[in-house]
Design an enzyme around this catalytic site. Sequence first.
Site, mmCIF file in Angstrom:
data_model
loop_
_atom_site.group_PDB
_atom_site.id
_atom_site.type_symbol
_atom_site.label_atom_id
_atom_site.label_comp_id
_atom_site.label_asym_id
_atom_site.label_seq_id
_atom_site.Cartn_x
_atom_site.Cartn_y
_atom_site.Cartn_z
ATOM 1 N N THR A 1 1.335 -1.459 -0.503
ATOM 2 C CA THR A 1 0.116 0.292 0.002
ATOM 3 C C THR A 1 0.695 1.329 0.103
ATOM 4 O O THR A 1 0.586 2.385 -0.629
ATOM 5 C CB THR A 1 -0.867 0.000 1.565
ATOM 6 N N CYS B 1 -8.971 -6.738 2.146
ATOM 7 C CA CYS B 1 -8.567 -4.621 3.018
ATOM 8 C C CYS B 1 -10.393 -4.204 2.631
ATOM 9 O O CYS B 1 -9.721 -2.741 3.150
ATOM 10 C CB CYS B 1 -7.526 -4.257 1.398
#
Lengths: 388, 387
Positions: A70, A329
């Site tokens: 990320t 996520c």
Amino acid sequence: MIYLDWAATAPPIPDIHVEACETALELFANPSSVHGPGKAARECIEQARETCAGTLGVAPSNIFFTAGGTESNNIVLSSLLARKAGGSVVLTGIEHPSVYEPANALKHAGFVLRHVKAGPGGIVDPERFAAAVDDTTVLAAVMLVNNETGAIQPVKTISRLIREKESLFSRHVHVHTDAVQAFGKWKLRCADLGIDSLSASGHKLGGPRGAGVLYLGRPLTVVHRGGEQEGGVRPGTENLQAIFGLQRAIERWEAEREKWFSRARELRRFILERVSRLGGARLLVQPDNGSEDDYSPFIMTISFPPIPGEVLVRVMNDRGFAVSTGSACSSRGKKSLRVLTNSGTDDAFAQSAIRVSIGPETKHSDCEAFCGALESETRLFIGKMERR
Amino acid sequence: MFFLIRVGEISLKGGNRGYFEDKLVRNIKRRLRPFKPKLTLSKGRVLLEIQDAAENASMGVLSTTFGIVGYAKATVAEKRIDDVRTAVFHEVECFLETRGQGTFKIAARRSDKSFPLTSHEIAEAIGDDIRARFPEMTVDVHHPDLVVHVEIRDRAYVYGNGAGGPGGLPVGVAGRGILLLSGGIDSPVSGYLMAKRGLAIEAVYFHTYPYTAEEALGKVKTLVEKLSGPCCGLNLYVVHFTEVALAIRRGAPRPQTTLLMRAAMMDCASRIGGLRGALCLVTGESLSQVASQTAQSMRFTGSTSRLPVFRPLIALDKEEIVTTAKKIGTYETSILPFEDCCTVFSPEKPLIRPDFALMQHSYAGLGLDGPVSASIAGMERFWYPPA
């Protein structure tokens, strides 16, 4: 509990974690320090950098350690904020939120976004993608393996088409790929892919969380400041334990890749064939249409409309199987349907989809038990629907 | 510190008035118990004496306790004009702290006729003193910014504008009812409105895990917590309803499933009501809002209840319900995205005008007595004290 959610995170490889922990205890000094212990820690990180560089076929100076996939993606996307002039950003509609959301945020800074959907089966058409690139485009983002469908994207063809185009408008388009689900599992060559940056993560391979990789083929202007670590690309004291663990996980995958890969293929084939025979089951692609090379053997998407995916996840959890809906996520939000609806599936498929992801430790008996439980749990609802 | 509490509809009661007043006093006491409140009733007013540290807690409780139409922080003084004047000045000073200037009037009442000044004389004397001491205050007897009340009773009570209460009747005066609580917008509003009419509420939630999420139950618990203040504390009964739902799904024609499920819930809730000494069921149904809330549908779903079914929202538009939900603070929780009913139990084309006899026949044929009884035997109770 049988764990079939490897794409969310791989179960830690025990000996690697123990060794990483011991190494961190021994090499506790700050790698930026110039004294002996600091240099030893630095040496450890540089060795890991060499391993990462080797697995991507690039120079170690092009590898930067981050906190995870990320962060790697965010560093690339947010670098555009330092540009004086705006421009357009082209990305697929199936990107992970860590690419998709920062790209959305660029709109506020005056950038124009162009999303290119995937075709049926979840694979982006390279011609369509390249057609969205024009002389205003500053960045193009295409993921390598989709985290929800397992569809392998034609990154190499896309970058080739972009390179052809950019020669016409004599400017460079930065091509970024999110390779979180591919890194370590495939033998990747950045030069071959024709990309400028690539992001990866250690915990998807069984390493500790907290270590990511960013390959940069050309320098970026980084928004975050405050330290010279990682060449200023990722300021902050390095997470030696996680970086060391990442190195070891890559080495393990490199050693076992062929074996693990072919076993995963067999298991995928088995699951998809069994599931395709269940009443009411829908698959992203049929197992026998010769498209095996287009998908990761580690990730499958299956759907049982009208049973909502989140319900099936809970039902299977109670039966002792850990699977997920879409991306772990964001599986709690309706946004998670974006990837599937942009992958050529209808709403009914997307609402009911679950992701099954396997790894080196997955056994044939696990998959057999899973398919059996799936059959018994869906029979009531699917059977009724068919009679109606 | 003191609060003078005004009651509304209670004051219109005849012979039962004492019962209503006692209930109100008891409810306020329960809600403020940690602060050791003292409450006294006198001539249609309730006087609350409580420690200074409980000022905010007291105002929170008084503005949400049914049966109260208004309250004000009061100064209790000796029945001497100098003491009364000091108390009135204090009220004016408090007003000026926030407003800077304004208009006022004195509303004086003298029930102790031995006090040397009449009501009119009290107002006149004190009004003149205010004008002399606070030039920024002017008199307006029609639309004043500040009304300073002076009541000469056993002692002198002085208070300013005060604040409003929720009205209604004290919780408990109308007996007990079972609220069928989902995680949606309507049922919490329904429970709130019935509590406002004096009904003590007990909530029942039908949990169909794993077909509904644990988060849906968490949402219901949050809603009950929000209702626990106005409802003066309530029980939440969580009925594990999955087996009943599956039995319906297995045995019933698809279009009938929603109505049969609702009927089973009414059946179950009314049995719980029987165990709890309840007088009625309460639902959040509103006429024609969804297929299961047409007159024909509700005739059937209500028929399995052994208790009358109160539907306070029956004639309200969704917007009106949403407005109340926002006012009572349940809306934000209700719209959280955790469904209280799974689509696997919902037909694609639900019945809108069901045949009553046919539905009754279907319900009887499902043999739900066992599963419903088992769900009651296994239900969990959670107590939410009055907050």
